[in-house]
Design an enzyme around this catalytic site. Structure first.
Site, PDB file in Angstrom:
ATOM      1  N   ASN A   1       0.841  -1.201   0.000  1.00  0.00           N
ATOM      2  CA  ASN A   1       0.000   0.000   0.000  1.00  0.00           C
ATOM      3  C   ASN A   1       0.872   1.246   0.000  1.00  0.00           C
ATOM      4  O   ASN A   1       1.955   1.282   0.598  1.00  0.00           O
ATOM      5  CB  ASN A   1      -1.009   0.004   1.143  1.00  0.00           C
ATOM      6  CG  ASN A   1      -0.398  -0.130   2.524  1.00  0.00           C
ATOM      7  OD1 ASN A   1       0.646  -0.748   2.693  1.00  0.00           O
ATOM      8  ND2 ASN A   1      -1.062   0.435   3.525  1.00  0.00           N
ATOM      9  N   VAL A   2       0.402   2.250  -0.712  1.00  0.00           N
ATOM     10  CA  VAL A   2       1.118   3.528  -0.841  1.00  0.00           C
ATOM     11  C   VAL A   2       0.109   4.627  -0.519  1.00  0.00           C
ATOM     12  O   VAL A   2      -0.770   4.942  -1.333  1.00  0.00           O
ATOM     13  CB  VAL A   2       1.696   3.703  -2.258  1.00  0.00           C
ATOM     14  CG1 VAL A   2       2.471   5.018  -2.353  1.00  0.00           C
ATOM     15  CG2 VAL A   2       2.604   2.534  -2.628  1.00  0.00           C
ATOM     16  N   GLU A   3       0.229   5.177   0.686  1.00  0.00           N
ATOM     17  CA  GLU A   3      -0.738   6.189   1.133  1.00  0.00           C
ATOM     18  C   GLU A   3      -0.347   7.575   0.627  1.00  0.00           C
ATOM     19  O   GLU A   3       0.746   7.793   0.085  1.00  0.00           O
ATOM     20  CB  GLU A   3      -0.841   6.144   2.663  1.00  0.00           C
ATOM     21  CG  GLU A   3      -1.381   4.795   3.129  1.00  0.00           C
ATOM     22  CD  GLU A   3      -1.621   4.715   4.624  1.00  0.00           C
ATOM     23  OE1 GLU A   3      -1.156   5.609   5.370  1.00  0.00           O
ATOM     24  OE2 GLU A   3      -2.284   3.748   5.045  1.00  0.00           O
TER      25      GLU A   3
ATOM     26  N   GLU B   1      -3.114  -4.221  -3.374  1.00  0.00           N
ATOM     27  CA  GLU B   1      -3.583  -4.953  -4.559  1.00  0.00           C
ATOM     28  C   GLU B   1      -3.431  -4.110  -5.825  1.00  0.00           C
ATOM     29  O   GLU B   1      -3.200  -4.654  -6.912  1.00  0.00           O
ATOM     30  CB  GLU B   1      -5.045  -5.369  -4.368  1.00  0.00           C
ATOM     31  CG  GLU B   1      -5.268  -6.393  -3.264  1.00  0.00           C
ATOM     32  CD  GLU B   1      -5.446  -5.769  -1.880  1.00  0.00           C
ATOM     33  OE1 GLU B   1      -5.055  -4.597  -1.677  1.00  0.00           O
ATOM     34  OE2 GLU B   1      -5.987  -6.468  -1.007  1.00  0.00           O
TER      35      GLU B   1
ATOM     36  N   CYS C   1      -4.079   0.805  -2.554  1.00  0.00           N
ATOM     37  CA  CYS C   1      -4.004  -0.434  -1.785  1.00  0.00           C
ATOM     38  C   CYS C   1      -2.890  -1.321  -2.342  1.00  0.00           C
ATOM     39  O   CYS C   1      -2.458  -1.161  -3.503  1.00  0.00           O
ATOM     40  CB  CYS C   1      -5.332  -1.187  -1.854  1.00  0.00           C
ATOM     41  SG  CYS C   1      -6.643  -0.500  -0.822  1.00  0.00           S
TER      42      CYS C   1
ATOM     43  N   CYS D   1     -10.102  -5.445   0.273  1.00  0.00           N
ATOM     44  CA  CYS D   1     -11.300  -4.605   0.389  1.00  0.00           C
ATOM     45  C   CYS D   1     -12.179  -4.816  -0.850  1.00  0.00           C
ATOM     46  O   CYS D   1     -11.774  -5.452  -1.828  1.00  0.00           O
ATOM     47  CB  CYS D   1     -10.906  -3.138   0.551  1.00  0.00           C
ATOM     48  SG  CYS D   1     -10.255  -2.355  -0.943  1.00  0.00           S
TER      49      CYS D   1
HETATM   50  N1  THU Z   1      -5.395  -1.571   2.398  1.00  0.00           N
HETATM   51  C1  THU Z   1      -4.818  -2.326   1.418  1.00  0.00           C
HETATM   52  O1  THU Z   1      -3.673  -2.090   1.032  1.00  0.00           O
HETATM   53  N2  THU Z   1      -5.556  -3.335   0.869  1.00  0.00           N
HETATM   54  C2  THU Z   1      -6.819  -3.669   1.256  1.00  0.00           C
HETATM   55  O2  THU Z   1      -7.441  -4.523   0.635  1.00  0.00           O
HETATM   56  C3  THU Z   1      -7.395  -3.041   2.439  1.00  0.00           C
HETATM   57  C4  THU Z   1      -6.740  -1.774   2.880  1.00  0.00           C
HETATM   58  C5  THU Z   1      -4.628  -0.463   2.962  1.00  0.00           C
HETATM   59  C6  THU Z   1      -5.121   0.889   2.531  1.00  0.00           C
HETATM   60  C7  THU Z   1      -4.618   1.769   3.667  1.00  0.00           C
HETATM   61  O3  THU Z   1      -3.313   2.223   3.340  1.00  0.00           O
HETATM   62  C8  THU Z   1      -4.552   0.851   4.852  1.00  0.00           C
HETATM   63  O4  THU Z   1      -4.687  -0.469   4.368  1.00  0.00           O
HETATM   64  C9  THU Z   1      -5.631   1.103   5.894  1.00  0.00           C
HETATM   65  O5  THU Z   1      -6.899   1.062   5.307  1.00  0.00           O
END
Ligand code: THU
Length: 138
Positions: free
Chosen positions: A45-47, A58, A56, A98
């Site tokens: 994940n890269v916020e 994925e 995400c 998700c």
């Molecule tokens: N996140 C994912 O990378 N994949 C998912 O399927 C669920 C959520 C990440 C997004 C965010 O950076 C962190 O989890 C918290 O929601």
């Protein structure tokens, strides 16, 4: 399908989680998948400071699927199909995709794709039942 090395795939997901950019949630996620051509692809994940723009794990994995794909004679990527997928957090706890990411994975699934769930492999068709997909547009 019986010869998926889930231990290695999960280790790849955990290694990907270590590359996450998650300064806002503190929740580092890594995903890894086996492709039907034998490759393993991964993502983290890269916020973003604009929270809703977060990618995400994925999403990154799907990008890797294309970026690492072999090309055909015309230079077009042959991304292949996902046959096995696992996602974990930095504590190596299984994290289910998700809703949006289930749809992303659906696009590139092999018909028999498996997702590692809380108690073992699940068919992708159970993870996203009655899915909308490419066939609905034809
Ligand atoms: N996140 C994912 O990378 N994949 C998912 O399927 C669920 C959520 C990440 C997004 C965010 O950076 C962190 O989890 C918290 O929601």
């Amino acid at each position: 399908m019986g010869d998926v090395d889930w231990t290695a795939l999960r280790a790849a997901a955990l290694a990907a989680a270590a590359r996450a950019h998650a300064p806002y949630s503190g929740f580092r996620v890594g995903a890894a998948a086996l492709v039907d051509d034998g490759r393993t692809v991964a993502g983290c994940n890269v916020e973003n400071a604009s929270y809703g723009l977060t990618l995400c794990a994925e999403c990154s994995l799907v990008s890797d699927l294309h970026m690492s794909a072999p090309t055909d004679a015309r230079g077009r990527p042959r991304p292949g199909r996902l046959v096995a997928f696992v996602c974990v957090n930095a504590a190596d706890e299984v994290t289910m995709p998700c809703g949006r990411c289930r749809q992303l994975l659906w696009e590139f699934r092999a018909p028999e794709m498996l997702v590692w769930g809380p108690s073992g492999p699940l068919p992708m068709t159970a993870v996203l039942p009655e899915a909308f997909g490419p066939d609905d547009l034809s």
